[in-house]
Design a protein around this motif. Structure first.
Motif, PDB file in Angstrom:
ATOM      1  N   MET B 212       0.794  -1.224   0.000  1.00  0.00           N
ATOM      2  CA  MET B 212       0.000   0.000   0.000  1.00  0.00           C
ATOM      3  C   MET B 212       0.825   1.271   0.000  1.00  0.00           C
ATOM      4  O   MET B 212       0.299   2.350  -0.231  1.00  0.00           O
ATOM      5  CB  MET B 212      -0.885   0.034   1.239  1.00  0.00           C
ATOM      6  N   ARG B 213       2.108   1.152   0.296  1.00  0.00           N
ATOM      7  CA  ARG B 213       2.882   2.364   0.587  1.00  0.00           C
ATOM      8  C   ARG B 213       2.838   3.418  -0.493  1.00  0.00           C
ATOM      9  O   ARG B 213       2.628   4.581  -0.225  1.00  0.00           O
ATOM     10  CB  ARG B 213       4.339   2.014   0.822  1.00  0.00           C
ATOM     11  N   GLY B 214       3.082   3.018  -1.731  1.00  0.00           N
ATOM     12  CA  GLY B 214       3.186   4.048  -2.761  1.00  0.00           C
ATOM     13  C   GLY B 214       1.872   4.363  -3.441  1.00  0.00           C
ATOM     14  O   GLY B 214       1.825   5.158  -4.370  1.00  0.00           O
ATOM     15  N   LYS B 215       0.778   3.741  -2.964  1.00  0.00           N
ATOM     16  CA  LYS B 215      -0.447   3.825  -3.749  1.00  0.00           C
ATOM     17  C   LYS B 215      -1.264   5.082  -3.481  1.00  0.00           C
ATOM     18  O   LYS B 215      -1.240   5.656  -2.411  1.00  0.00           O
ATOM     19  CB  LYS B 215      -1.313   2.592  -3.457  1.00  0.00           C
ATOM     20  N   PRO B 217      -5.023   7.054  -3.185  1.00  0.00           N
ATOM     21  CA  PRO B 217      -6.288   6.646  -2.553  1.00  0.00           C
ATOM     22  C   PRO B 217      -7.193   5.833  -3.464  1.00  0.00           C
ATOM     23  O   PRO B 217      -7.816   4.866  -3.023  1.00  0.00           O
ATOM     24  CB  PRO B 217      -6.946   7.970  -2.173  1.00  0.00           C
ATOM     25  N   ILE B 220      -6.037   2.352  -3.518  1.00  0.00           N
ATOM     26  CA  ILE B 220      -6.313   1.677  -2.258  1.00  0.00           C
ATOM     27  C   ILE B 220      -7.780   1.262  -2.182  1.00  0.00           C
ATOM     28  O   ILE B 220      -8.116   0.174  -1.716  1.00  0.00           O
ATOM     29  CB  ILE B 220      -5.935   2.581  -1.073  1.00  0.00           C
ATOM     30  N   GLU B 241      -5.391  19.836   2.164  1.00  0.00           N
ATOM     31  CA  GLU B 241      -5.015  19.890   3.580  1.00  0.00           C
ATOM     32  C   GLU B 241      -3.633  19.322   3.836  1.00  0.00           C
ATOM     33  O   GLU B 241      -2.852  19.846   4.596  1.00  0.00           O
ATOM     34  CB  GLU B 241      -6.025  19.049   4.368  1.00  0.00           C
ATOM     35  N   ASN B 242      -3.355  18.164   3.245  1.00  0.00           N
ATOM     36  CA  ASN B 242      -2.059  17.533   3.455  1.00  0.00           C
ATOM     37  C   ASN B 242      -1.410  17.312   2.111  1.00  0.00           C
ATOM     38  O   ASN B 242      -1.000  16.211   1.783  1.00  0.00           O
ATOM     39  CB  ASN B 242      -2.231  16.180   4.170  1.00  0.00           C
ATOM     40  N   TRP B 244       1.347  17.748   0.786  1.00  0.00           N
ATOM     41  CA  TRP B 244       2.678  17.166   0.670  1.00  0.00           C
ATOM     42  C   TRP B 244       2.623  15.642   0.682  1.00  0.00           C
ATOM     43  O   TRP B 244       3.482  14.972   0.122  1.00  0.00           O
ATOM     44  CB  TRP B 244       3.586  17.669   1.780  1.00  0.00           C
ATOM     45  N   ALA B 245       1.576  15.073   1.321  1.00  0.00           N
ATOM     46  CA  ALA B 245       1.502  13.611   1.372  1.00  0.00           C
ATOM     47  C   ALA B 245       1.087  13.026   0.032  1.00  0.00           C
ATOM     48  O   ALA B 245       1.292  11.846  -0.227  1.00  0.00           O
ATOM     49  CB  ALA B 245       0.515  13.182   2.452  1.00  0.00           C
ATOM     50  N   PHE B 246       0.491  13.880  -0.823  1.00  0.00           N
ATOM     51  CA  PHE B 246       0.003  13.357  -2.090  1.00  0.00           C
ATOM     52  C   PHE B 246       0.988  13.579  -3.228  1.00  0.00           C
ATOM     53  O   PHE B 246       0.711  13.198  -4.357  1.00  0.00           O
ATOM     54  CB  PHE B 246      -1.345  14.001  -2.429  1.00  0.00           C
ATOM     55  N   GLU B 247       2.121  14.198  -2.913  1.00  0.00           N
ATOM     56  CA  GLU B 247       3.122  14.366  -3.968  1.00  0.00           C
ATOM     57  C   GLU B 247       3.847  13.070  -4.212  1.00  0.00           C
ATOM     58  O   GLU B 247       3.852  12.180  -3.382  1.00  0.00           O
ATOM     59  CB  GLU B 247       4.146  15.431  -3.564  1.00  0.00           C
ATOM     60  N   ASP B 248       4.567  13.019  -5.295  1.00  0.00           N
ATOM     61  CA  ASP B 248       5.227  11.813  -5.829  1.00  0.00           C
ATOM     62  C   ASP B 248       4.355  10.595  -5.623  1.00  0.00           C
ATOM     63  O   ASP B 248       4.706   9.580  -5.249  1.00  0.00           O
ATOM     64  CB  ASP B 248       6.659  11.642  -5.300  1.00  0.00           C
TER      65      ASP B 248
END
Lengths: 413, 248
Positions: B212-215, B217, B220, B241-242, B244-248
């Motif tokens: 799941m790490r690089g996937k 939403p 998932i 909101e977040n 930065w978590a959705f980059e790369d």
């Protein structure tokens, strides 16, 4: 839970969240909030999940470095061979960086106290919460960051040098107050010790274990002449100091918090490293757990919470640039399966970092910047992971069996 | 035997109280199988104290018989069965001699789980995994200051039986099988959510977590077959909101 037409069973939500998502690092967990509402509820506001998730994160040593104009703080993951980014400043930011940037002074429960842009900040890199710490300029050093269990607040212990004496104060984050808690016992309250405290904090910082802050032992004079290895302890609940005699007399001692929450001590004496663990604080009883025979001569030892050790050793000077080796030594059997090439410009700190998604109210109380106004002082822009090179020539040695010497547990009343 | 529907397609909620259910079912099964002469009768109070160590007798005793929901019987040797908390309790209570129903589990999956237990069973030591998880065990209450405890440090091959490589091959399963295995192992262990022993559940869930790490939403959602109950605006808000978590 609906049954899927494809035939694959649907795992129940609680299993997915508590067994699978719990194992993910912070970034994927944040992405999972966008999957569906019930996940979001749990991953954002279920305090039990967030605390449990934090306790499962690996506790990684922090590294500071400067590459060109960029100053970084990273967390070193020796299992993955990577330096994970935690915070970063560059010269292109409009605020001016100073010579002391970028450094970390304290780390606790995913929170970091940083020197950045010439000022002190408290931040949580996982939630990106950030606030300046408005400590008065006469504070000479930060002696500890800890959770105050009875009240649930997070507090800073600071040393204020007053007329050559060390006077300690406590600042509860978000309270706006700096409250005096008195002086430590005599050998620690005056003289050279007071001048040396900030440097000592830098090289061998405080350790928080079992609700007490411990400082590295120093050879200090005692009544009746002579010097003993003296340790200062601060009880965070009683807010009082005590000084005790270290169980070992050696010159190279590393304190750390064990994963049981008690105090551990590594005594390094040239070719062996002994692990001692504090068994009884009141009676000050220690027990010698094991002795590791080292295959190299490390000049830097950093214990892990489970008794493993990260060591740095010299590579030799026949290479143009001075390089070092970094390796992890297992506490259970002394083995060290991999070794990394370590650049001498990477400063391994003796502070460890464990990511936490728990949000804290004191960030808005300290006068923070969550509405974006602090973009002038960015700490979390452009972070990137760096791979650490493996040493391909390394062959792990087979350790020989150690004949146990008889050694008693030390007890110092 | 339920022949009205494809057993793999039917997946009601797993039974929380699997142990009580299994005990009752096992007791009922052995009561009806009255011709099993070697079956031990209900535990006698006098002999229960001698049954503290099932291990020495384990090798001589016949394997346990698990009955999958499709009626197929799967045998598991007693040393291998010790890896399951529930089966261990059944063996200690002497309820394990008749067929043990494993409801909601198809025989193919049960087979896989038994395979894992047979491979790891001979080397399974519940105290060793406890020690590995907790290298600083709680100290005894009475303690004389002269107690010493130096452990000689010898080099120990961390994986003498090559179990790690076998595990890696074993767990390379397709998602659907992987999920089934996770569910079954959980039932067999009656897991308490706050602690996770190092075993097949760990292996399976770690595998899923790594996957799941690089996937993103949406990927998932596909894996777990979850419906997206956000409006596009809400989802966009969340991503901002977040960010930065959705980059790369």
């Amino acid at each position: 839970m609906a049954e899927a037409a494809g035939g694959a069973p649907q795992l129940p939500d609680d299993l997915i969240i508590w067994e699978i998502l719990m194992r993910l690092p912070v970034k994927p967990v944040l992405r999972c909030r966008a999957v569906c509402r019930s996940w979001r509820r749990c991953l954002t506001s279920d305090a039990k999940f967030l605390r449990a998730h934090h306790s499962r994160q690996p506790s990684l040593p922090l590294v500071t470095t400067q590459e060109g104009q960029e100053k970084r703080i990273d967390a070193m993951d020796h299992r993955a061979g990577e330096r994970r980014p935690v915070a970063r400043t560059t010269a292109t930011a409009t605020a001016t960086a100073t010579a002391e940037d970028l450094d970390v002074l304290a780390s606790c429960d995913g929170l970091l106290v940083l020197i950045a842009y010439g000022g002190l900040y408290i931040c949580n890199p996982a939630t990106r919460q950030l606030a300046p710490l408005p400590l008065p300029s006469h504070v000479s050093c930060i002696a500890g960051l800890y959770p105050h269990r009875p009240s649930g607040s997070y507090r800073l212990l600071c040393c204020v040098k007053t007329d050559g004496r060390a006077v300690y104060h406590v600042h509860a984050l978000g309270s706006g107050e700096l409250r005096c808690v008195g002086e430590p016992p005599e050998p620690w309250a005056s003289g050279d010790v007071v001048t040396m405290m900030p440097m000592m904090e830098f090289l061998k910082p405080h350790v928080l274990a079992g609700g007490r802050l411990y400082w590295h032992p120093l050879k200090l004079p005692v009544k009746g002449g002579g010097k003993v290895n003296n340790m200062l302890v601060f009880d965070t609940v009683a807010e009082s100091f005590r000084h005790v005699i270290s169980p070992v007399d050696g010159a190279c001692i590393e304190l750390f918090e064990t994963n049981d929450g008690t105090l551990g001590l590594y005594d390094y004496n040239g070719d062996t490293a002994d692990l001692w663990v504090l068994q009884d604080y009141e009676r000050w009883v220690w027990s010698l757990k094991h002795r590791i025979k080292l295959q190299m001569m490390p000049f830097f030892l950093l214990p892990d919470t489970n008794g493993d050790m990260i060591v740095l050793s010299e590579k030799g000077e026949n290479t143009g640039l001075r390089w070092q080796y970094l390796q992890n030594i297992s506490g259970t059997d002394g083995s060290s399966p991999t070794r990394y090439e370590w650049n001498v410009f990477l400063n391994l700190k003796k502070l460890r970092f464990k990511q936490s998604l728990v949000r804290h109210p004191f960030f808005s109380m300290e006068g923070s910047n969550n509405d974006g106004a602090v973009d002038e002082k960015p700490l979390f822009e452009g972070l990137s992971t760096v791979t650490v090179d493996l040493d391909d020539d390394y062959e792990p040695h087979t350790e020989e069996s150690m004949v146990p010497k008889s050694a008693a547990g030390a007890s110092h009343p | 035997m339920d022949s009205t529907a494809d057993p793999k397609g039917k997946r009601p909620l797993y039974q929380e109280d699997g142990l009580a259910y299994a005990r009752a079912a096992a007791a009922a099964a052995s009561a009806t199988a009255a011709d099993e002469a070697e079956a031990k009768p209900k535990p006698k109070p006098s002999s229960s104290s001698e049954e503290a160590k099932p291990e020495p007798e384990a090798e001589e005793m016949p394997p346990l018989v698990l009955v999958a929901e499709d009626g197929v019987e799967v045998r598991i040797s007693r040393p291998a069965a010790r890896m399951s908390h529930m089966l261990r309790l059944l063996m200690e209570d002497s309820c394990a001699d008749g067929p043990i129903p494993a409801p909601n589990v198809h025989s193919d999956i049960l087979d896989l789980v038994v395979q894992y237990c047979e491979k790891h069973g001979p080397y399974y030591d519940p105290e060793a995994s406890e020690r590995a998880r907790n290298p600083f065990p709680p100290f005894p209450v009475e303690l004389t200051p002269t107690v010493s405890s130096i452990k000689p440090v010898t080099y120990v091959d961390p994986d003498p039986h090559g179990l790690k490589d076998w595990d890696k091959d074993f767990i390379s399963l397709d998602n659907s099988t992987l999920f089934e295995v996770i569910l079954v192992k959980r039932i067999l262990n009656l897991l308490d959510l706050s602690s996770t022993p190092q075993d097949l559940l760990d292996l399976g869930t770690t595998m899923v977590a790594d996957m799941m790490r690089g996937k993103k939403p949406e990927e998932i959602r596909e894996i777990f077959e979850i419906e997206n109950d956000y409006t596009p605006e809400q989802e966009a808000e969340l991503r901002k909101e977040n960010a930065w978590a959705f980059e790369d």
